[in-house]
Design a protein around this motif. Structure first.
Motif, PDB file in Angstrom:
ATOM      1  N   LEU A  26       0.812  -1.209   0.000  1.00  8.67           N
ATOM      2  CA  LEU A  26       0.000   0.000   0.000  1.00  8.67           C
ATOM      3  C   LEU A  26       0.851   1.267   0.000  1.00  8.67           C
ATOM      4  CD1 LEU A  26      -2.828  -1.007   2.503  1.00  8.67           C
ATOM      5  CD2 LEU A  26      -2.919  -0.981   0.005  1.00  8.67           C
ATOM      6  N   GLY A  27       2.145   1.117   0.329  1.00  7.33           N
ATOM      7  CA  GLY A  27       3.039   2.270   0.283  1.00  7.33           C
ATOM      8  C   GLY A  27       2.678   3.374   1.242  1.00  7.33           C
ATOM      9  N   ASP A  68      -6.038   6.982  -0.875  1.00  5.65           N
ATOM     10  CA  ASP A  68      -5.847   8.360  -1.322  1.00  5.65           C
ATOM     11  C   ASP A  68      -7.091   9.205  -1.057  1.00  5.65           C
ATOM     12  OD1 ASP A  68      -3.298   7.837  -2.180  1.00  5.65           O
ATOM     13  OD2 ASP A  68      -3.836   7.549  -4.280  1.00  5.65           O
ATOM     14  N   GLU A  69      -8.270   8.621  -1.319  1.00  4.73           N
ATOM     15  CA  GLU A  69      -9.514   9.351  -1.075  1.00  4.73           C
ATOM     16  C   GLU A  69      -9.669   9.669   0.406  1.00  4.73           C
ATOM     17  OE1 GLU A  69     -14.083   8.652  -2.378  1.00  4.73           O
ATOM     18  OE2 GLU A  69     -13.291   7.280  -0.873  1.00  4.73           O
ATOM     19  N   ARG A  70      -9.426   8.670   1.259  1.00  2.56           N
ATOM     20  CA  ARG A  70      -9.598   8.879   2.700  1.00  2.56           C
ATOM     21  C   ARG A  70      -8.571   9.860   3.262  1.00  2.56           C
ATOM     22  NH1 ARG A  70     -12.998   5.293   5.524  1.00  2.56           N
ATOM     23  NH2 ARG A  70     -14.699   4.836   4.084  1.00  2.56           N
ATOM     24  N   LEU A  71      -7.384   9.888   2.653  1.00  2.00           N
ATOM     25  CA  LEU A  71      -6.319  10.760   3.155  1.00  2.00           C
ATOM     26  C   LEU A  71      -6.335  12.127   2.479  1.00  2.00           C
ATOM     27  CD1 LEU A  71      -3.435   8.126   3.278  1.00  2.00           C
ATOM     28  CD2 LEU A  71      -4.676   9.082   5.241  1.00  2.00           C
ATOM     29  N   THR A  96      -2.287  10.037 -11.541  1.00  2.00           N
ATOM     30  CA  THR A  96      -1.438   8.853 -11.605  1.00  2.00           C
ATOM     31  C   THR A  96      -2.169   7.736 -12.319  1.00  2.00           C
ATOM     32  OG1 THR A  96      -0.450   9.481  -9.504  1.00  2.00           O
ATOM     33  CG2 THR A  96      -0.066   7.242 -10.253  1.00  2.00           C
ATOM     34  N   PRO A  97      -1.786   7.391 -13.554  1.00  4.38           N
ATOM     35  CA  PRO A  97      -2.465   6.324 -14.286  1.00  4.38           C
ATOM     36  C   PRO A  97      -2.333   4.990 -13.585  1.00  4.38           C
ATOM     37  CG  PRO A  97      -1.025   7.646 -15.718  1.00  4.38           C
ATOM     38  CD  PRO A  97      -0.713   8.023 -14.301  1.00  4.38           C
ATOM     39  N   GLN A 103       4.213   9.134  -5.402  1.00  6.06           N
ATOM     40  CA  GLN A 103       2.857   8.849  -4.923  1.00  6.06           C
ATOM     41  C   GLN A 103       2.847   8.156  -3.577  1.00  6.06           C
ATOM     42  OE1 GLN A 103       0.969   5.441  -7.258  1.00  6.06           O
ATOM     43  NE2 GLN A 103       2.711   5.950  -8.554  1.00  6.06           N
ATOM     44  N   THR A 104       3.984   7.636  -3.114  1.00 14.21           N
ATOM     45  CA  THR A 104       4.061   7.003  -1.797  1.00 14.21           C
ATOM     46  C   THR A 104       4.538   7.966  -0.728  1.00 14.21           C
ATOM     47  OG1 THR A 104       6.375   6.264  -1.986  1.00 14.21           O
ATOM     48  CG2 THR A 104       4.677   4.843  -2.956  1.00 14.21           C
TER      49      THR A 104
END
Length: 331
Positions: A124-125, A184-187, A194-195, A240-241
């Motif tokens: 999940l990074g 990502d949505e929750r954070l 990001t494709p 992205q991480t």
């Protein structure tokens, strides 16, 4: 199984599927079934049972090496999960994440069916603080991602064993992509830039790093060359991480060292030798990094693991705070 043997048998089955737990079974529990299979780098499991109470405490965590996150879909029945300062009640169709490296309690007071993904948390990074923000928070099926993830997860678990290995690996990557999008949505992060192909490549690179941690020559340049991309693109993937490539490698090495230090066998090896085994070229540097991450020296962690190893030989009671909600009882 005879009534007296059921708790030990079921505890072992659950521990093999997820991680070590202590359980309490009511006397009127008659049946339980676990179906599990591998899906790429993930493990999937369906659990059906009459009801139980289980706990994973600090003692059990110190004795094992699990670095997994569980993504659990509530199929039938209701359940209660406690992790950290949160307490969540789950109903059919709801999903929850919880972390096997931190203590938690789960109460299943009535006949249950749950479907779970077991995945290494590194996929999940996420930073530790971000993961803690996501665990023990229900994902409702009436939300946008919940409506997508719930049926996908259910179908994925049901059919995992029917796919060829290369299809299973692809589906596992898709599942990780969905979970990353959810995180990502929750954070409050933006994911549209990001494709999906980038995410899939990042997961493959992270898995590659995990397989080559012991190589002291594991560098961004070497990783980029192996995957036929530029170093610049590699660093962009890791943006992205929120962790650099070098920091990701370092963190994974420290995690493996921590896991190995907790084993009684580690007493026969020096800290410097263990650090070299996982790619650290300097024992002093390793000790500084370890203390910064875990708040104690590698030797202190190893000594704590040895003490836990001694306690394994004797029978220990469950936590005194354990309680069992009988089937049909309200939370």
């Amino acid at each position: 199984m005879p009534v007296g043997q059921r708790p030990a048998y079921w505890r072992e089955a659950l521990s093999r599927t997820f991680s070590a737990v202590d359980i309490v079974l009511p006397d009127n529990v008659y049946s339980g079934t676990i179906r599990t299979s591998q899906l790429g780098s993930l493990r999937v499991a369906t659990v059906e049972c009459d009801g139980l109470y289980c706990v994973r405490n600090s003692r059990l965590i110190s004795q094992g090496n699990s670095e997994d996150v569980i993504v659990r879909l509530q199929g039938r029945g209701v359940a209660r999960l406690e992790q950290g300062a949160r307490e969540v009640y789950l109903h059919p169709g709801e999903i929850v994440l919880y972390d096997m490296t931190r203590p938690h309690r789960m109460d299943f007071p009535e006949p249950q069916q749950t479907k779970s993904l077991v995945l290494p948390r590194r996929l999940l990074g996420l930073e530790e603080s971000d993961l803690q923000r996501l665990t023990a928070i229900p994902i409702r099926p009436d939300t946008a991602l919940g409506a997508l993830l719930s049926p996908f997860l259910s179908r994925l678990v049901d059919t995992a064993q029917t796919y060829p290995s290369h299809i299973g690996e692809l589906l596992a990557r898709n599942a990780v992509d969905l979970l990353t999008a959810l995180a990502d949505e929750r954070l409050g992060r933006r994911t549209g830039e990001t494709p999906g192909a980038d995410r899939a490549l990042l997961v493959r690179i992270q898995a590659y790093i995990g397989r080559h941690l012991a190589d002291p020559d594991l560098t961004p340049k070497a990783i980029a060359r192996t995957h036929h991309i530029s170093e610049r693109y590699l660093h962009k993937l890791f943006e992205q991480t929120d962790v650099t490539v070098g920091r990701w490698i370092q963190r994974r090495r420290v995690e493996e060292c921590r896991r190995e230090l907790a084993h009684p066998e580690a007493a026969g090896h020096t800290v410097a030798a263990l650090a070299r085994r996982w790619g650290f070229t300097s024992a002093a540097h390793f000790s500084r990094v370890f203390r910064a991450v875990y708040g104690m020296s590698p030797r202190e962690w190893r000594d704590a693991g040895s003490m836990c190893g001694v306690s394994k030989t004797r029978s220990e009671p469950l936590d005194p705070g354990l309680h069992l909600a009988r089937p049909g009882a309200e939370f």
